[in-house]
Design an enzyme around this catalytic site. Structure first.
Site, PDB file in Angstrom:
ATOM      1  N   ARG A  14       0.107 -24.943  12.024  1.00  0.00           N
ATOM      2  CA  ARG A  14      -0.885 -24.097  11.944  1.00  0.00           C
ATOM      3  C   ARG A  14      -2.138 -25.125  13.544  1.00  0.00           C
ATOM      4  O   ARG A  14      -2.546 -24.303  14.548  1.00  0.00           O
ATOM      5  CB  ARG A  14      -1.397 -24.244  10.644  1.00  0.00           C
ATOM      6  CG  ARG A  14      -0.755 -23.417   9.551  1.00  0.00           C
ATOM      7  CD  ARG A  14      -1.134 -23.317   8.819  1.00  0.00           C
ATOM      8  NE  ARG A  14      -2.324 -21.456   9.187  1.00  0.00           N
ATOM      9  CZ  ARG A  14      -3.153 -21.728   8.261  1.00  0.00           C
ATOM     10  NH1 ARG A  14      -3.708 -22.193   6.905  1.00  0.00           N
ATOM     11  NH2 ARG A  14      -4.803 -20.386   8.614  1.00  0.00           N
TER      12      ARG A  14
ATOM     13  N   CYS B  56     -10.797 -26.531   7.710  1.00  0.00           N
ATOM     14  CA  CYS B  56      -9.468 -25.904   7.247  1.00  0.00           C
ATOM     15  C   CYS B  56      -8.811 -24.159   7.600  1.00  0.00           C
ATOM     16  O   CYS B  56      -9.362 -24.278   9.056  1.00  0.00           O
ATOM     17  CB  CYS B  56      -8.865 -26.247   5.573  1.00  0.00           C
ATOM     18  SG  CYS B  56     -10.001 -25.666   4.916  1.00  0.00           S
TER      19      CYS B  56
END
Length: 296
Positions: A190, A253
């Protein structure tokens, strides 16, 4: 007010806390904070089996405000809402809280970080529910649709301390000029922009460094030993006694949940507390005017 409990405790240490608290539910609360990105119900998992005496704390209901493009998927909740959720869970001012999940602590860390940011004693149960029966024997978990009633508790609403937080603008600017170590706690794929299952764009904040929280956890579901954890932080320029104080570390995050685990492990490794960018990638990626980097 500083906390006295370390950010992580073992099953044996929790057993000791339970013995110390005795029958006084106001002294210790065990919180089940299971939550799943794929939409499964943490509450259903709790009802299927939980640590005896634990209460379920719903992340979406009590640990986050309403999602939006402007604030991200899990913005910090209004202090009054958080206080209400804590009170209803039997968590009052001065209650010690040990939180667990079934994901190595990366979800439970959200509740723990929030409480510690407000000066309350809270810790993540290292190994979570997975390690609990194996250490303490059969019967340590129970099932049931209804949790045991908790003693009345009053948790005072308090503003989130500015010293524990970093804004989207500060995070972007300090990642770009290198004046802070900005840690991206997501998985490497990611971070690199190879995949993005939930947010508006793939990639990362330019200048951020990737340190996936999933890799802080070993194959047994527990934290890696301190030497390994410190080596991981050293790989992104952070070491005990180094030139970067904890206040110059910012973690993010996908939505501000697992970044809390990054900050707790940072503290556990003796590197200070760092700060949270609550909106995280979900807020940043939703703003098409902000630059995005890809690759490792």
């Amino acid at each position: 007010m500083p906390t006295t409990l370390p950010p992580f405790v073992s099953a044996a240490e929790l057993e000791g806390l339970i013995a110390e608290a005795g029958r006084d539910e106001r002294r210790l609360v065990i919180a089940d904070v299971r939550w799943y990105l794929d939409g499964r119900s943490g509450r259903d998992a709790f009802h299927a089996g939980h640590i005896a005496g634990a209460v379920f704390v719903d992340l979406d209901e009590w640990l986050a405000g309403p999602p939006s493009a402007a604030e991200g998927r899990h913005p910090l909740p209004d202090p009054e809402r958080f206080a209400r959720g804590m009170s209803e869970a039997g968590i009052g001012d001065g209650t010690t809280v040990v939180a667990y999940d079934d994901a190595g602590g990366v979800i439970a860390a959200r509740l723990v970080w929030m409480l510690r940011a407000l000066g309350e004693d809270a810790a993540v149960l290292d190994g979570g529910i997975t390690g609990w029966p194996g250490e303490l024997g059969a019967g340590a978990t129970v099932a049931g649709r209804r949790a045991a009633p908790r003693a009345d508790a009053t948790f005072t609403a308090r503003s989130w301390p500015a010293s524990a937080l970093a804004s989207i603008d500060e995070t972007q600017a300090r990642a770009a000029d290198g004046s802070a170590v900005v840690l991206d706690a997501r998985t490497a794929d990611r971070f690199a922009g190879e995949t993005e299952p939930v947010d508006a764009r793939a990639g990362h904040i330019p200048g951020a460094r990737n340190l996936s929280v999933r890799d802080h956890i070993g194959g047994d579901g527990r934290l890696r030993d301190l030497d390994e954890l410190r080596a991981r932080f050293a790989s992104v320029g952070l070491a005990p006694g180094g030139a970067t104080p904890g206040s110059d570390v910012i973690a993010y995050c996908g939505s501000g949940v697992t970044a809390c685990h990054e900050l707790l492990v940072l503290e556990h490794a003796g590197l200070g507390r760092g700060r949270l960018f609550p909106g995280s990638w979900s807020q940043y990626a939703a703003d098409a005017q902000r630059p995005v980097a890809t690759g490792a």
